[in-house]
Enzyme design. Sequence first.
Site: not given
Length: 219
Positions: A81, A99, A101, A163
């Site tokens: 990423e 970031h 999930h 996502h």
Amino acid sequence: MILETERRAVVEHASELADLTPGRTGNLSVRGSGDDTDAGPGDAFAITPTGVPYDGFDVEDVPVVGTDGERLDGEMAPSSEVPMHSAIYRREDVGAIVHTHSPWATALAVANQPLPPIHYMIVAVGKRVPVAEYAPYGTDELAENIVTAMTEAGSTASLIENHGLVVTAPDLETALENTHHVESLARLYLESRSAGLEPQTLTDDQLETVLEKFESYGQ
């Protein structure tokens, strides 16, 4: 070693991702001064390596990348990423990015549902958390979608359709703390809805009052 302080911060805090995201998914980064690299001041960052357990790397392994996406140092390859992190660091107020999930935030993301202001703590990241339009992970398109969503919403966080979640802050500790805030609020919102209740949202005036009070909060 370039960006040694920032690389140590990545190693120190990477394990905190284990509580927020499954497996080896997710990543974090810290912007460095860039003064000891070929990049300009503020134009380099340390980021978690790709596909490695959060406790599976040392300081010298941590990749250093320029905001132009060029790999500058580090024994391991950087997160896939990098385009997302590089694009977000165009905002001068951003010093760190997380970031994940994480399950509750991602539950909203897969339903393409923004997080409304159901609790005053949302002001830690803005007045709402938008959803960035889906694009394949690791692409410039996804990176631009995220920057657009955050900019249009005036938020330092964004869900990513189908996502996950990305949160920015001036420093890594705040970015991680605010990631937990968003995950907690997403859970409150979804559990209220699951119970057949309709969460009440705060008005802009109410949120502005909270922001004013936050200016004098803490020591």
